[in-house]
Scaffold this active site. Structure first.
Site, PDB file in Angstrom:
ATOM      1  N   LEU A   1      -8.336   0.198   8.551  1.00  0.00           N
ATOM      2  CA  LEU A   1      -9.522   0.334   7.712  1.00  0.00           C
ATOM      3  C   LEU A   1      -9.141   0.662   6.271  1.00  0.00           C
ATOM      4  O   LEU A   1      -9.760   0.173   5.330  1.00  0.00           O
ATOM      5  CB  LEU A   1     -10.448   1.444   8.245  1.00  0.00           C
ATOM      6  CG  LEU A   1     -11.506   1.057   9.274  1.00  0.00           C
ATOM      7  CD1 LEU A   1     -10.931   0.304  10.451  1.00  0.00           C
ATOM      8  CD2 LEU A   1     -12.274   2.274   9.761  1.00  0.00           C
ATOM      9  N   GLN A   2      -8.121   1.509   6.116  1.00  0.00           N
ATOM     10  CA  GLN A   2      -7.756   1.970   4.771  1.00  0.00           C
ATOM     11  C   GLN A   2      -7.175   0.861   3.903  1.00  0.00           C
ATOM     12  O   GLN A   2      -7.402   0.830   2.712  1.00  0.00           O
ATOM     13  CB  GLN A   2      -6.805   3.162   4.834  1.00  0.00           C
ATOM     14  CG  GLN A   2      -5.408   2.873   5.326  1.00  0.00           C
ATOM     15  CD  GLN A   2      -4.688   4.126   5.831  1.00  0.00           C
ATOM     16  OE1 GLN A   2      -4.244   4.964   5.064  1.00  0.00           O
ATOM     17  NE2 GLN A   2      -4.583   4.246   7.147  1.00  0.00           N
ATOM     18  N   ARG A   3      -6.416  -0.041   4.501  1.00  0.00           N
ATOM     19  CA  ARG A   3      -5.775  -1.037   3.640  1.00  0.00           C
ATOM     20  C   ARG A   3      -6.574  -2.337   3.525  1.00  0.00           C
ATOM     21  O   ARG A   3      -6.156  -3.254   2.819  1.00  0.00           O
ATOM     22  CB  ARG A   3      -4.330  -1.295   4.091  1.00  0.00           C
ATOM     23  CG  ARG A   3      -4.201  -2.032   5.386  1.00  0.00           C
ATOM     24  CD  ARG A   3      -2.718  -2.274   5.715  1.00  0.00           C
ATOM     25  NE  ARG A   3      -2.655  -3.352   6.677  1.00  0.00           N
ATOM     26  CZ  ARG A   3      -1.603  -3.644   7.428  1.00  0.00           C
ATOM     27  NH1 ARG A   3      -0.500  -2.928   7.316  1.00  0.00           N
ATOM     28  NH2 ARG A   3      -1.636  -4.647   8.260  1.00  0.00           N
TER      29      ARG A   3
ATOM     30  N   VAL B   1       0.827  -1.216   0.000  1.00  0.00           N
ATOM     31  CA  VAL B   1       0.000   0.000   0.000  1.00  0.00           C
ATOM     32  C   VAL B   1       0.853   1.253   0.000  1.00  0.00           C
ATOM     33  O   VAL B   1       0.409   2.313  -0.416  1.00  0.00           O
ATOM     34  CB  VAL B   1      -0.958   0.053   1.212  1.00  0.00           C
ATOM     35  CG1 VAL B   1      -1.989  -1.070   1.130  1.00  0.00           C
ATOM     36  CG2 VAL B   1      -0.226   0.024   2.530  1.00  0.00           C
ATOM     37  N   ASP B   2       2.095   1.123   0.447  1.00  0.00           N
ATOM     38  CA  ASP B   2       2.955   2.305   0.531  1.00  0.00           C
ATOM     39  C   ASP B   2       3.430   2.775  -0.837  1.00  0.00           C
ATOM     40  O   ASP B   2       3.959   3.875  -0.974  1.00  0.00           O
ATOM     41  CB  ASP B   2       4.163   2.010   1.425  1.00  0.00           C
ATOM     42  CG  ASP B   2       3.753   1.667   2.844  1.00  0.00           C
ATOM     43  OD1 ASP B   2       2.703   2.179   3.286  1.00  0.00           O
ATOM     44  OD2 ASP B   2       4.467   0.903   3.509  1.00  0.00           O
TER      45      ASP B   2
ATOM     46  N   GLY C   1       1.528   5.093   5.122  1.00  0.00           N
ATOM     47  CA  GLY C   1       2.501   5.358   4.057  1.00  0.00           C
ATOM     48  C   GLY C   1       3.954   5.283   4.488  1.00  0.00           C
ATOM     49  O   GLY C   1       4.850   5.462   3.674  1.00  0.00           O
ATOM     50  N   ARG C   2       4.192   5.083   5.773  1.00  0.00           N
ATOM     51  CA  ARG C   2       5.561   5.054   6.312  1.00  0.00           C
ATOM     52  C   ARG C   2       6.390   6.250   5.834  1.00  0.00           C
ATOM     53  O   ARG C   2       5.976   7.376   6.025  1.00  0.00           O
ATOM     54  CB  ARG C   2       6.215   3.722   5.953  1.00  0.00           C
ATOM     55  CG  ARG C   2       5.623   2.573   6.753  1.00  0.00           C
ATOM     56  CD  ARG C   2       6.541   1.374   6.737  1.00  0.00           C
ATOM     57  NE  ARG C   2       6.878   1.011   5.353  1.00  0.00           N
ATOM     58  CZ  ARG C   2       7.755   0.090   4.999  1.00  0.00           C
ATOM     59  NH1 ARG C   2       8.411  -0.566   5.929  1.00  0.00           N
ATOM     60  NH2 ARG C   2       7.972  -0.198   3.743  1.00  0.00           N
TER      61      ARG C   2
END
Lengths: 420, 420
Positions: free
Chosen positions: A297-299, A142-143, A190-191
Site C-alpha cells: 500500500l505504501q509504495r 522507495v528505499d 526500507g530494507r
C-alpha cells in the site's frame, strides 16, 4: 543517425516510476529527429532478453501523459539481476543482439543500485561487440538508498504516505487510549535503510507527538530500552505509537522478525516484525496493542503522492534523454539540492560506476542520540521531500489510472531465449 | 427555556466522526436562543460520569469548522458500555445528576448500536428522575452495521480507502508478478459484517480485475474452494489479490485467525487473519505472497475521505440538533436513499429502540453465488458512497488537522464518581 530507444523498469515499483517513464517517452517524442520509437521491455529486462517489447509509439498522447499519475510499473517490472560479465556473458550478448535487431541505440534503465550496475555493464559490452549503446540509468527506489543523488524518486511519496498515515492513525489511537489500545505499531518498508521509517518522524513536532518511537535498521534493537520507553510513554501520554522498519535487527545481526514470531507451522514470518514487537509489548508490559502493516500500500499510494517527488521522477526521466542526446553515456541523472528551505533543486548526473551496487544508509547524525527518533538534520533533509499534493483525476470515487494498448513489437529474431 | 447540550463520542472512531461533532456544534450555535453551551464528554460517556466536560463554547469558529476535516475523536471516545438499568442504575442516576448540575437538557450520543441503546435508556431514566433529557443518537460506525439507515457515517470513507488501496496495490502486484509476489492478501476491518471487505470489490470491474477473491465473515471459509480459486487465478492472470475481512470464520464458527497462526509463545494472534491466509497459500500452493494489514490506517484516513460520507456525517450531526429542537426524543437521524444513480438521499429519523443493539450483516444477495465477490446489487449500493473527494488543507506536506483549546467546564459536584 536516428535510432530507437529501449526503456525498462526494474525491481520494486513505486507510485511515481511511471512518471519517469512519462518523462522519458515525452522527451524522446520531442526529439523525433534523433530518437525513433521508444520500445519498453515487458516485465523489465526480461522483455529485452526474450524480445518481448511493447511499442510505446502506439500509445496515445493522453495515455502517455496519464502515466504521470498512474502507480505501479505500467510495462511490468522484474526482480532479475544480470550477473557479472564473465558468469553470464550470454545474457549480455543476447541483449545486444536484440538491440541490434531493433536498431536500439539508447538504453534507459529505471531502477535501483543493481540496475545501475546492469546498465553500466551493457554500455561496456556494447562497445566490445561493436554495437555501442548509450546507457543511461534512471534512479528509482522507495528505499532511498542510492548514493550521491539528493533523493531517489519514489521515496518522497512513500515518505508522505507514511508521515500522513502515522499522523492520522495516532489521532485515532489517542482518542481511544483511555479505554482501548495503548500501543500502536506501524510496520514500514526500507530494507536495510531507515529512510522510510524516519519519514514517519515528520508526523510529530515535539516528544509528546506521535510517533513516540522509531525503530531503525541502523540501530541494533535494544529490547530493554525499548520496553522502558514504551512504558514511560504510556505513563506520560496514555498511549504510544511505534514505527518499526521491516529491517530492524537484533544486536546479534539477525532480523527481529525471525527471532520473535513463528507461525503454527514453525516458519519464521516474512514482513512480520510488527507482530514480533507487538508480542513483546503484550508479554512484557501487558498493554493492549494493535498493529498495521502497510506493505505494498505504501509504495503504490499514488493518491497521496508528494508533488516534489512526482516532479523529480518526471525530471530524471526527461533528463536521462537529454543526457543521452548530449552525448553522455553510462551516467545517471541526479537530484542536486541547492537549499533546504525553500527547497531548491537542480539536475546533475553521475557515472554509473559510482552508484552501482552501493547502498546509502541513514547517517548516525540523522538519528537522535537515544536511537529512537530523528535528529533535526534529518527533519531538515526530509521535510521538503513530502511537499505538495499531486492528486490523480477521479471517476466514480476511484482514481483514473491509465491502461495501455500494450501492442507488441513484431519479433525479428528466430530463436527464443531461455531465461535462467 | 434555554438549556445546555451534552455531546459525546462512543466506540471506535472514524475519519468523519468529528464532522458530525461539527454539525452538532455549529447547528447548536445557530440556535443560541434555545441551546446554551455545548459541553463535550472527555473520553466519551466517561467524561459525563466523572464530570469531566470540555466547554466547546471556548473553541473558535475556525476550530469547530476544522473538525469537519479532522479524523479521530477530537474529544476522546471510549469503549464503555452502560449495562442494563437494573444492573447499573447508579451510573444512569449519576449521568442525570451531572446533567442536572450543568443544566443539560439535550444529550447527543455519537456512536453505534450500543450507544443507541444507552441514549435510549438515558431518555427513560431522565423521565423517571423528573429531569427529562432530550436524547438523540448520532449514527457512526465504519462497520456499517446499524439497521434502517441507508449507511452509517464513517463507512463511506473506509470504503473509499479500501477500494483505492486495493486498486493501487493490485497495480503494484501485477507489475511484479512475473518474477515476484503472486498472491497479495489485504486484511480489512468490519467485525461480523463484510461491508468493508465488500467495498474492495469496487476496485475492479471484471473477473480479471483485482480483487480476485473477497473473504466475507458472512460466508464460512471453504479452504479447498479458496485454494482452488487462488490457483486458477494465478494460472490465468499470473497473480491473485485477496481481500480478507478480519471476522472471517471457519465452518465450525471459530475465527480463522485463531485456527491458523500462533506466535512463538503459543498465543493466537489478534487481527492476524492475513497471516493465517498467507501461511495457507504458502504451505498448500507454494506461491510467493505478501500481506498488508490496514488496521487503524483505514478508519483514520481522512486524506482520502469520501465527500458523500463527509456530507452525511455533518448532516446527521446537524439534523440531530434539528430533531431535538423539533421536540423529538429518543430518535436517531437516518440517511434515506431516494435513488442509486444519480445518488439522491434525504434525512429521516427512527426510534432508538428500533436500532439499539441490532446488527445489519450483508444480505446474501449482495454476495456472488460462489461467495468470493460482490453481486451487482451490492455494487449498486456501494458505488455512490465513495463518490467525491474532500481533501483536508495541507501545510508542509501534511494535513492540517485542528487541535482544541480543550478547556474544562468547572466542576459543580462535590464527589468523585468511581468507574466500574
Amino acid at each position: 543517425m536516428k535510432q530507437n530507444a529501449f526503456y525498462a523498469q526494474s525491481g520494486g515499483v513505486t507510485a511515481v516510476i511511471n512518471a519517469s517513464a512519462c518523462g522519458v517517452i515525452e522527451t524522446a517524442r520531442k526529439h523525433s529527429d534523433r530518437i525513433g520509437k521508444v520500445f519498453a521491455g515487458r516485465n523489465g529486462i526480461i522483455g529485452a532478453l526474450t524480445e518481448d517489447l511493447i511499442d510505446t509509439s502506439k500509445e496515445s498522447r493522453a495515455t502517455i501523459a496519464g502515466l504521470r499519475h498512474t502507480p505501479g510499473g505500467i510495462f511490468g517490472s522484474a526482480r532479475y539481476k544480470l550477473k557479472g560479465l564473465e558468469e553470464n556473458r550470454l545474457e549480455y550478448e543476447r541483449l545486444i543482439e536484440v538491440f541490434k535487431a531493433h536498431d536500439i541505440g539508447y538504453f534507459f534503465y529505471n531502477g535501483g543500485g543493481d540496475s545501475m550496475d546492469t546498465a553500466h555493464k551493457v554500455s561496456q559490452i556494447g562497445k566490445k561487440l561493436k554495437f555501442p549503446v548509450t546507457c543511461i540509468g534512471v534512479p528509482k527506489t522507495v528505499d532511498n538508498d542510492l548514493p550521491i543523488t539528493d533523493v531517489c524518486p519514489g521515496f518522497g511519496s512513500v515518505a508522505k504516505y507514511v508521515a500522513v498515515s502515522t499522523r492520522e492513525a495516532a489521532l485515532d489511537v489517542a482518542s481511544m487510549a483511555k479505554t482501548s489500545t495503548k500501543v500502536f505499531i506501524f510496520e514500514v518498508m526500507g530494507r536495510h535503510a531507515g529512510w522510510i521509517a524516519a519519514a514517519a518522524g515528520l508526523a510529530g513536532r515535539s516528544s509528546a507527538d506521535a510517533p513516540h518511537i522509531i525503530l531503525f535498521p541502523e540501530i541494533p534493537f535494544d529490547e530493554r530500552a525499548f520496553l522502558e520507553r514504551v512504558k514511560r510513554c504510556v505513563d506520560g501520554y496514555e498511549y504510544c505509537v511505534v514505527v518499526v522498519s521491516e529491517g530492524v535487527r537484533n544486536p546479534d545481526g539477525g532480523f527481529l522478525a525471525e527471532a520473535g514470531t513463528r507461525d503454527a507451522f514453525g516458519h519464521a514470518q516474512l514482513g512480520g516484525v510488527a507482530a514480533a514487537v507487538a508480542a513483546l509489548v503484550r508479554d512484557r508490559l501487558g498493554f493492549k496493542y494493535h498493529y498495521a502493516i502497510a506493505d505494498y500500500l505504501q509504495r503504490s499510494a499514488r493518491h497521496i503522492a508528494s508533488k516534489v517527488d512526482v516532479e523529480q521522477a518526471y525530471a530524471v526521466g526527461r533528463h536521462a534523454v537529454e543526457l543521452a542526446l548530449g552525448g553522455k553515456n553510462a551516467v545517471m541523472p541526479t537530484i542536486v539540492r541547492r537549499s533546504d528551505s525553500p527547497y531548491r533543486w537542480t539536475l546533475g548526473h553521475v557515472a554509473l560506476s559510482r552508484v552501482a551496487n552501493r547502498e546509502k544508509l541513514m547517517p548516525r547524525s540523522f538519528i537522535s542520540r537515544d536511537g529512537f527518533s530523528i535528529a533535526s538534520a534529518c527533519r531538515r533533509y526530509l521535510q521538503p521531500l513530502i511537499r505538495g499534493e499531486d492528486y490523480p483525476p477521479y471517476r466514480d470515487g476511484l482514481p483514473r489510472y491509465v491502461e495501455l494498448e500494450n501492442i507488441a513489437v513484431p519479433r525479428r529474431l528466430p530463436e527464443n531465449f531461455m531465461l535462467r
